[in-house]
Design an enzyme around this catalytic site. Sequence first.
Site, PDB file in Angstrom:
ATOM      1  N   HIS A 214      -3.113 -36.200  37.072  1.00 27.10           N
ATOM      2  CA  HIS A 214      -3.227 -35.082  38.022  1.00 27.10           C
ATOM      3  C   HIS A 214      -4.371 -35.232  39.031  1.00 27.10           C
ATOM      4  O   HIS A 214      -5.119 -34.286  39.273  1.00 27.10           O
ATOM      5  CB  HIS A 214      -3.371 -33.765  37.265  1.00 27.10           C
ATOM      6  CG  HIS A 214      -2.132 -33.334  36.529  1.00 27.10           C
ATOM      7  ND1 HIS A 214      -0.867 -33.619  36.952  1.00 27.10           N
ATOM      8  CD2 HIS A 214      -1.984 -32.610  35.375  1.00 27.10           C
ATOM      9  CE1 HIS A 214       0.016 -33.102  36.114  1.00 27.10           C
ATOM     10  NE2 HIS A 214      -0.627 -32.490  35.140  1.00 27.10           N
TER      11      HIS A 214
ATOM     12  N   ASP B 244       8.606 -32.434  28.757  1.00 32.45           N
ATOM     13  CA  ASP B 244       7.513 -32.853  29.642  1.00 32.45           C
ATOM     14  C   ASP B 244       8.102 -33.927  30.558  1.00 32.45           C
ATOM     15  O   ASP B 244       7.643 -35.060  30.586  1.00 32.45           O
ATOM     16  CB  ASP B 244       6.334 -33.384  28.808  1.00 32.45           C
ATOM     17  CG  ASP B 244       5.071 -33.562  29.654  1.00 32.45           C
ATOM     18  OD1 ASP B 244       5.106 -33.212  30.845  1.00 32.45           O
ATOM     19  OD2 ASP B 244       4.066 -34.058  29.118  1.00 32.45           O
TER      20      ASP B 244
ATOM     21  N   GLU C  22       6.737 -27.592  37.781  1.00 27.71           N
ATOM     22  CA  GLU C  22       5.866 -28.264  38.755  1.00 27.71           C
ATOM     23  C   GLU C  22       6.740 -29.009  39.755  1.00 27.71           C
ATOM     24  O   GLU C  22       7.165 -30.138  39.500  1.00 27.71           O
ATOM     25  CB  GLU C  22       4.927 -29.223  38.025  1.00 27.71           C
ATOM     26  CG  GLU C  22       4.099 -28.561  36.941  1.00 27.71           C
ATOM     27  CD  GLU C  22       3.593 -29.581  35.911  1.00 27.71           C
ATOM     28  OE1 GLU C  22       3.062 -30.624  36.302  1.00 27.71           O
ATOM     29  OE2 GLU C  22       3.749 -29.321  34.716  1.00 27.71           O
TER      30      GLU C  22
ATOM     31  N   HIS D  66       0.296 -25.922  39.265  1.00 21.82           N
ATOM     32  CA  HIS D  66       0.409 -26.028  37.816  1.00 21.82           C
ATOM     33  C   HIS D  66       0.305 -24.657  37.131  1.00 21.82           C
ATOM     34  O   HIS D  66      -0.474 -24.479  36.197  1.00 21.82           O
ATOM     35  CB  HIS D  66      -0.637 -26.995  37.284  1.00 21.82           C
ATOM     36  CG  HIS D  66      -0.207 -27.765  36.084  1.00 21.82           C
ATOM     37  ND1 HIS D  66       0.284 -27.145  34.946  1.00 21.82           N
ATOM     38  CD2 HIS D  66      -0.154 -29.095  35.833  1.00 21.82           C
ATOM     39  CE1 HIS D  66       0.575 -28.077  34.055  1.00 21.82           C
ATOM     40  NE2 HIS D  66       0.339 -29.265  34.571  1.00 21.82           N
ATOM     41  N   SER D  67       1.112 -23.705  37.604  1.00 15.84           N
ATOM     42  CA  SER D  67       1.103 -22.385  36.954  1.00 15.84           C
ATOM     43  C   SER D  67       1.901 -22.414  35.666  1.00 15.84           C
ATOM     44  O   SER D  67       2.921 -23.103  35.561  1.00 15.84           O
ATOM     45  CB  SER D  67       1.691 -21.332  37.896  1.00 15.84           C
ATOM     46  OG  SER D  67       0.772 -21.097  38.936  1.00 15.84           O
ATOM     47  N   TYR D  68       1.412 -21.658  34.686  1.00 14.96           N
ATOM     48  CA  TYR D  68       2.066 -21.538  33.380  1.00 14.96           C
ATOM     49  C   TYR D  68       2.690 -20.143  33.310  1.00 14.96           C
ATOM     50  O   TYR D  68       1.967 -19.146  33.229  1.00 14.96           O
ATOM     51  CB  TYR D  68       1.032 -21.671  32.253  1.00 14.96           C
ATOM     52  CG  TYR D  68       0.506 -23.059  32.010  1.00 14.96           C
ATOM     53  CD1 TYR D  68      -0.338 -23.689  32.921  1.00 14.96           C
ATOM     54  CD2 TYR D  68       0.812 -23.732  30.833  1.00 14.96           C
ATOM     55  CE1 TYR D  68      -0.846 -24.960  32.663  1.00 14.96           C
ATOM     56  CE2 TYR D  68       0.303 -25.005  30.565  1.00 14.96           C
ATOM     57  CZ  TYR D  68      -0.520 -25.607  31.494  1.00 14.96           C
ATOM     58  OH  TYR D  68      -1.028 -26.856  31.232  1.00 14.96           O
TER      59      TYR D  68
ATOM     60  N   ARG E 111       1.314 -38.829  35.933  1.00 15.44           N
ATOM     61  CA  ARG E 111       0.756 -40.120  35.524  1.00 15.44           C
ATOM     62  C   ARG E 111       1.309 -41.242  36.401  1.00 15.44           C
ATOM     63  O   ARG E 111       2.496 -41.247  36.707  1.00 15.44           O
ATOM     64  CB  ARG E 111       1.156 -40.405  34.064  1.00 15.44           C
ATOM     65  CG  ARG E 111       0.603 -39.397  33.096  1.00 15.44           C
ATOM     66  CD  ARG E 111       1.181 -39.553  31.693  1.00 15.44           C
ATOM     67  NE  ARG E 111       0.520 -38.630  30.780  1.00 15.44           N
ATOM     68  CZ  ARG E 111       0.821 -37.336  30.661  1.00 15.44           C
ATOM     69  NH1 ARG E 111       1.807 -36.809  31.369  1.00 15.44           N
ATOM     70  NH2 ARG E 111       0.151 -36.565  29.841  1.00 15.44           N
TER      71      ARG E 111
ATOM     72  N   GLN F  49       8.765 -31.250  37.535  1.00 16.60           N
ATOM     73  CA  GLN F  49       8.263 -31.631  36.219  1.00 16.60           C
ATOM     74  C   GLN F  49       8.282 -30.355  35.386  1.00 16.60           C
ATOM     75  O   GLN F  49       7.576 -29.391  35.685  1.00 16.60           O
ATOM     76  CB  GLN F  49       6.831 -32.186  36.331  1.00 16.60           C
ATOM     77  CG  GLN F  49       6.172 -32.511  35.008  1.00 16.60           C
ATOM     78  CD  GLN F  49       6.567 -33.875  34.449  1.00 16.60           C
ATOM     79  OE1 GLN F  49       7.204 -34.683  35.130  1.00 16.60           O
ATOM     80  NE2 GLN F  49       6.210 -34.133  33.197  1.00 16.60           N
TER      81      GLN F  49
HETATM   82  C1  BGC Z   1       2.020 -33.177  32.287  1.00 17.65           C
HETATM   83  C2  BGC Z   1       1.649 -33.000  30.823  1.00 17.65           C
HETATM   84  C3  BGC Z   1       0.241 -32.496  30.772  1.00 17.65           C
HETATM   85  C4  BGC Z   1       0.203 -31.180  31.502  1.00 17.65           C
HETATM   86  C5  BGC Z   1      -1.175 -30.584  31.568  1.00 17.65           C
HETATM   87  C6  BGC Z   1       1.978 -31.834  32.920  1.00 17.65           C
HETATM   88  O1  BGC Z   1       2.302 -31.963  34.265  1.00 17.65           O
HETATM   89  O2  BGC Z   1       3.289 -33.769  32.441  1.00 17.65           O
HETATM   90  O3  BGC Z   1       1.792 -34.206  30.120  1.00 17.65           O
HETATM   91  O4  BGC Z   1      -0.191 -32.339  29.454  1.00 17.65           O
HETATM   92  O5  BGC Z   1       0.665 -31.332  32.830  1.00 17.65           O
HETATM   93  O6  BGC Z   1      -2.069 -31.445  32.140  1.00 17.65           O
END
Ligand code: BGC
Length: 357
Positions: free
Chosen positions: A115, A261, A322, A189-191, A90, A294
């Site tokens: 993003h 977060d 991240e 943005h891998s989980y 953000r 992150q």
């Molecule tokens: C952000 C979260 C967001 C997530 C998925 C993260 O990088 O900090 O707030 O919900 O990505 O978009």
Amino acid sequence: MISECQISSKSFGLTPDGQEVLLFTLEVPGVIKASIMNLGATLVSLFTPDRNGQMGDIVLGFDSLAGYFQEDYQQEYCYIGATIGRVAGRTNHNQFILDGKIHHLPINQGDTHLHGGVSGWDRKLWEAEVFEEENEIGVLFKLMSSNSEEGYPGNLTVSVRYSINENAELKISYEAITDQATIINPTNHSYFNLSGDLSRDILDHRLTIYADRFLPINAEGFPEGLLKEVDDSPFDLRNGEQLGAVLADNHLQLIFGHGIDHSFELKPSGINAEVYHPKSGRKMTCTTTAPAVQVYTSNYLSGAFKGKGGVAFRRHAAICLETQGFPNAANREDLPSIRLNPGELFQSETIFKFTFE
Ligand code: BGC
């Protein structure tokens, strides 16, 4: 080229507007296997062995391309596995000032530019080329991000390079050049869920972040205030903590983030973070040239959509590391700059290494 490694590619299906998406699979048998698609240069699956040699998929995703286009998924703005750009996270007030000029960023999630905006890099079809080198195999993705796209100045030529090797490493590196001063802060943005069972949560995982300071956020999730020492807080993860215990703490910052977060300030050398899953023995280390990470514990996954194997991904289904510059760095003099000038080369590299104990 490394022995026995394999690269293959196939069609992963068509986008709703009829464009073909390709899925590339890189494999060192028994060691690591990664599949990446050119839509969003997205990591779709990642198989690594547990302590019994059992391969398991350790990232959230979908079995088919259609999964990535389902309405319930897109409305959650969770960017599973995708390359994020031009700027991750953000940016406060959805704007930044560069050389005296205000740049407004279009909003996409609620009233936030998140993003990279409405049609960020996660939505783009990247050009792709496979490569084989002495010690690694991979795919190089390229994209032209044009001047003023999503509010960012400058024509940016960007590449994301994924590679794997016999040491069970997944390396993701970024390069970019611009023709005008701009800002850039990409990430992946891998989980991750190291259990290999994506229906489980990550509360039994142990997380280590070798960081002395983190960036606080406000109740809306925007960075606020100066970098803060982690001492005497649940953000002190330097000795490894079980996520269930960390997330049970009622620290105001965890309430604001609905979990972790937050960005952590990283050291310029050595391993930056580790995730360990005691039951399977899988361990992931993360080493990056980026100044921050992150950390996001999937706080907003609601179970509204179904992923691989028909599993509904819920809160704390996975953890994201991240690696990036700090969010809102464009508006802050006290954080490392994310500015890129013409004639400069932006470079960033992250290595995720997988072992078992
Ligand atoms: C952000 C979260 C967001 C997530 C998925 C993260 O990088 O900090 O707030 O919900 O990505 O978009």
